[in-house]
Design an enzyme around this catalytic site. Structure first.
Site, mmCIF file in Angstrom:
data_model
loop_
_atom_site.group_PDB
_atom_site.id
_atom_site.type_symbol
_atom_site.label_atom_id
_atom_site.label_comp_id
_atom_site.label_asym_id
_atom_site.label_seq_id
_atom_site.Cartn_x
_atom_site.Cartn_y
_atom_site.Cartn_z
ATOM 1 C CB CYS A 129 -26.880 34.304 65.825
ATOM 2 S SG CYS A 129 -27.729 35.614 66.707
ATOM 3 C CG ASP A 155 -27.377 39.299 67.774
ATOM 4 O OD1 ASP A 155 -28.428 38.903 67.230
ATOM 5 O OD2 ASP A 155 -27.103 39.074 68.970
ATOM 6 N NE ARG A 165 -26.603 26.903 67.298
ATOM 7 C CZ ARG A 165 -27.473 27.532 68.105
ATOM 8 N NH1 ARG A 165 -28.100 28.608 67.701
ATOM 9 N NH2 ARG A 165 -27.662 27.098 69.344
ATOM 10 N NE ARG A 214 -31.079 30.093 74.300
ATOM 11 C CZ ARG A 214 -31.338 30.438 73.036
ATOM 12 N NH1 ARG A 214 -32.518 30.912 72.706
ATOM 13 N NH2 ARG A 214 -30.425 30.308 72.106
ATOM 14 C CD GLN A 228 -25.664 31.261 66.215
ATOM 15 O OE1 GLN A 228 -26.740 30.912 66.647
ATOM 16 N NE2 GLN A 228 -25.352 31.163 64.926
ATOM 17 C CG HIS A 280 -25.424 31.948 71.580
ATOM 18 N ND1 HIS A 280 -25.619 30.587 71.807
ATOM 19 C CD2 HIS A 280 -26.483 32.344 70.814
ATOM 20 C CE1 HIS A 280 -26.738 30.214 71.206
ATOM 21 N NE2 HIS A 280 -27.271 31.240 70.597
HETATM 22 N N1 CP Z 1 -29.550 31.828 67.321
HETATM 23 C C1 CP Z 1 -30.265 31.220 68.285
HETATM 24 O O1 CP Z 1 -29.735 30.837 69.324
HETATM 25 O O2 CP Z 1 -31.572 31.022 67.986
HETATM 26 P P1 CP Z 1 -32.718 30.585 69.007
HETATM 27 O O3 CP Z 1 -32.847 31.719 70.008
HETATM 28 O O4 CP Z 1 -33.941 30.428 68.164
HETATM 29 O O5 CP Z 1 -32.304 29.323 69.681
#
Ligand code: CP
Length: 310
Positions: free
Chosen positions: A269, A229, A297, A107, A137, A134
């Site tokens: 998400c 989002d 997830r 990330r 997701q 992402h």
């Molecule tokens: N949706 C998502 O990626 O959540 P986090 O930022 O908590 O990993």
């Protein structure tokens, strides 16, 4: 079974329809086994490195728990604690880590840096969110829709709000599986035109639509899935207050849900900002599948790990 062994997962564009369906079948099986607390050591003695430049709840826990359930290990690597923070090049970091790990999940803010990491890695690199995409997701999201509706082709998917990284991968993944995709954003907040163009190419193969609209009602009308989002993502310029007036017409509320298909799913998400992009009423309604989506997830990523890690 065809496999994705050794491949990177950087934007979702990498997957074709057959591969997506293979991942769904594996995820479905692993989910059923997890519910029975049965775990096959499919990744025994494998280690996943998890580089985080940003905080996370869902991504970190789902990958870490997923690796443990598959008999392997996950190593949390805060980017601040790596020598990256002291200026070691990402190309060197990648070559070092890929001699010790079986896969790298990252990330990191910049998609360009993620692509550098992948270019120098001899093991699969998984995008766990960048400024552009992402994909993990998106995989869990379309798996959730497939589970709930039993099909994907021909459904109307409506994304409302900021044309951000989550929007990009939602559009790509839905276009890849033949959904009709609508994206509604205020002026100046549309998704990246290059992403939209790629989605239109994917949609052409199905004869489905990819439409950018300004009027949120056009997106809400008869939608099978409504997705939103946060209006201001971490790292973006500006303030929530300043965005509020511009984005409020795109809020997912009861009036919007009434325009949609009666079985419309509400998805997000997470984390969500109640009374901004979605009202409490919709978030807590029967249409909302946000916590199943979050749980998925785990199952979808376990499938991804099993298919990517040799
Ligand atoms: N949706 C998502 O990626 O959540 P986090 O930022 O908590 O990993």
């Amino acid at each position: 079974m065809k496999t994705l062994f050794g491949r990177h997962f950087l934007s979702f564009d990498e997957l074709n329809f057959d591969e997506i369906m293979q991942l769904f079948k594996t995820a479905e099986l692993l989910k059923a086994e997890t519910r029975m607390r049965r775990f096959q050591p499919l990744l025994a003695n494998r280690t996943l490195g998890m580089i985080f430049e940003q905080t996370s709840t869902r991504t970190r826990v789902s990958f870490e728990v997923g690796m443990r359930q598959l008999g392997g290990h996950a190593l949390f690597l805060s980017a601040n604690d790596l020598k990256l923070a002291k200026g070691e090049p990402i190309s060197d970091t990648s070559r070092v880590l890929s001699r010790m790990l079986d896969a790298i999940m990252a990330r990191i803010f910049s998609q360009a840096n993620l692509e550098t990491l992948a270019a120098y890695s001899s093991v699969p690199v998984i995008n766990a969110m960048t400024d552009m995409y992402h994909p993990c997701q998106a995989l869990a999201d379309i798996f959730t829709i497939w589970e709930k509706r039993g099909k994907l082709e021909g459904l109307k998917f409506a994304y409302l709000g900021d044309g951000n990284n989550v929007c990009h991968t939602a559009l790509i993944s839905c276009a890849k599986v033949g959904m009709n995709v609508y994206s509604a954003s205020p002026e100046g907040h549309d998704p990246d035109p290059a992403v939209v163009e790629r989605c239109r190419e994917y949609a052409r193969a199905w004869g489905s639509e990819v439409k950018l609209v300004r009027d949120p009602k056009e997106a809400f009308q008869d939608a099978d899935v409504i997705y939103t989002d946060v209006w201001l993502s971490p790292g973006q310029q500006g303030s929530e207050e300043e965005r509020k007036a511009r984005f409020m017409p795109y809020q997912v509320n009861n009036a919007a849900m009434k325009l949609a298909h009666p079985k419309c799913l509400f998805m997000h998400c997470l984390p969500a900002k109640r009374e901004l992009e979605v009202t409490e009423e919709v978030f807590e309604s029967e249409s909302s599948v946000v916590f199943e989506e979050a749980e998925n997830r785990l199952h979808a990523q376990k499938a991804l790990l099993v298919h990517l890690i040799p």
